[in-house]
Design a protein around this motif. Sequence first.
Motif, mmCIF file in Angstrom:
data_model
loop_
_atom_site.group_PDB
_atom_site.id
_atom_site.type_symbol
_atom_site.label_atom_id
_atom_site.label_comp_id
_atom_site.label_asym_id
_atom_site.label_seq_id
_atom_site.Cartn_x
_atom_site.Cartn_y
_atom_site.Cartn_z
ATOM 1 N N ARG A 43 -33.923 10.037 14.530
ATOM 2 C CA ARG A 43 -34.782 9.086 15.245
ATOM 3 C C ARG A 43 -34.458 9.042 16.735
ATOM 4 O O ARG A 43 -35.361 8.970 17.569
ATOM 5 N N ASP A 62 -37.152 13.296 13.895
ATOM 6 C CA ASP A 62 -37.443 12.792 12.551
ATOM 7 C C ASP A 62 -38.755 13.391 12.061
ATOM 8 O O ASP A 62 -39.720 13.523 12.811
ATOM 9 N N SER A 63 -38.747 13.780 10.789
ATOM 10 C CA SER A 63 -39.923 14.403 10.200
ATOM 11 C C SER A 63 -39.942 14.114 8.712
ATOM 12 O O SER A 63 -38.922 13.726 8.123
ATOM 13 N N ALA A 64 -41.094 14.323 8.101
ATOM 14 C CA ALA A 64 -41.211 14.104 6.661
ATOM 15 C C ALA A 64 -40.313 15.077 5.898
ATOM 16 O O ALA A 64 -39.669 14.699 4.919
ATOM 17 N N PHE A 65 -40.240 16.325 6.367
ATOM 18 C CA PHE A 65 -39.383 17.298 5.684
ATOM 19 C C PHE A 65 -37.909 16.926 5.825
ATOM 20 O O PHE A 65 -37.134 17.087 4.882
ATOM 21 N N ALA A 97 -36.651 13.948 6.092
ATOM 22 C CA ALA A 97 -36.394 12.839 5.168
ATOM 23 C C ALA A 97 -36.297 13.342 3.737
ATOM 24 O O ALA A 97 -35.451 12.895 2.957
ATOM 25 N N LEU A 98 -37.177 14.297 3.381
ATOM 26 C CA LEU A 98 -37.142 14.882 2.042
ATOM 27 C C LEU A 98 -35.835 15.638 1.813
ATOM 28 O O LEU A 98 -35.192 15.483 0.767
ATOM 29 N N SER A 154 -32.945 13.255 1.234
ATOM 30 C CA SER A 154 -32.965 12.654 -0.095
ATOM 31 C C SER A 154 -32.501 13.646 -1.156
ATOM 32 O O SER A 154 -31.726 13.296 -2.057
ATOM 33 N N GLU A 193 -42.280 4.407 -5.245
ATOM 34 C CA GLU A 193 -42.811 4.597 -3.903
ATOM 35 C C GLU A 193 -44.026 5.516 -3.927
ATOM 36 O O GLU A 193 -44.924 5.376 -3.103
ATOM 37 N N ASP A 221 -42.577 -0.477 -2.733
ATOM 38 C CA ASP A 221 -41.230 -0.375 -2.177
ATOM 39 C C ASP A 221 -40.235 -0.820 -3.242
ATOM 40 O O ASP A 221 -40.374 -1.912 -3.800
#
Length: 200
Positions: A74, A79-82, A84-85, A88, A136, A141
Amino acid sequence: MNRAAAREMISAYVERPVAGVLAKMGVSPNMVTMAGLVGAGISAWLISEGMLWAGGIVMLIAGVLDLFDGSLARSTGQDSAFGALLDSVVDRVSEIVVLLGLLIFYARADSLGGTVLVYLAVGGSVMVSYLRARSEGLGIDCKVGIMTRPERVAALGFGLIVGHWVPVVMLIVLGVIAGLTILTTAQRLFHTGRSLNAGD
């Protein structure tokens, strides 16, 4: 202090300052994420060889790294969707790898009780994560529950370090993790079900 307030305090006084230092050093968020995975692998090897205390310390250090990749992403605009994936997925794999090391340790010791408890802890941990992801995906949430990942990491680290010298402690901690992850799964299932029904 509730969980949200504690999380904000850690973010303000630990995550963001360290992320700033890492950014100046040219470290990328994915580098931090993968370093945590490598740490988990080293921890698993140490545990499988019977060095529980060393494995516990390395696991906790690797767990601390997980605090910084998101803040670093951030703060540097990466920061990106990938990302974050990936974070996880690596979190789940890291936890399973460490418990695999413990499973090997108990298998070598011919400890049926330890082996079963590790299996239950893995199953419970996976279900807690699955319930959150599935909820989610349905637009709910779902971070509720008594035994989320930070609690599991802290409990496992304590169990490994103390359990090296007092073996029964590790078995007790595994039993607690197994039991409370099953409870957390039920809490998340109830929370999501209630939220879905409220939206009907």
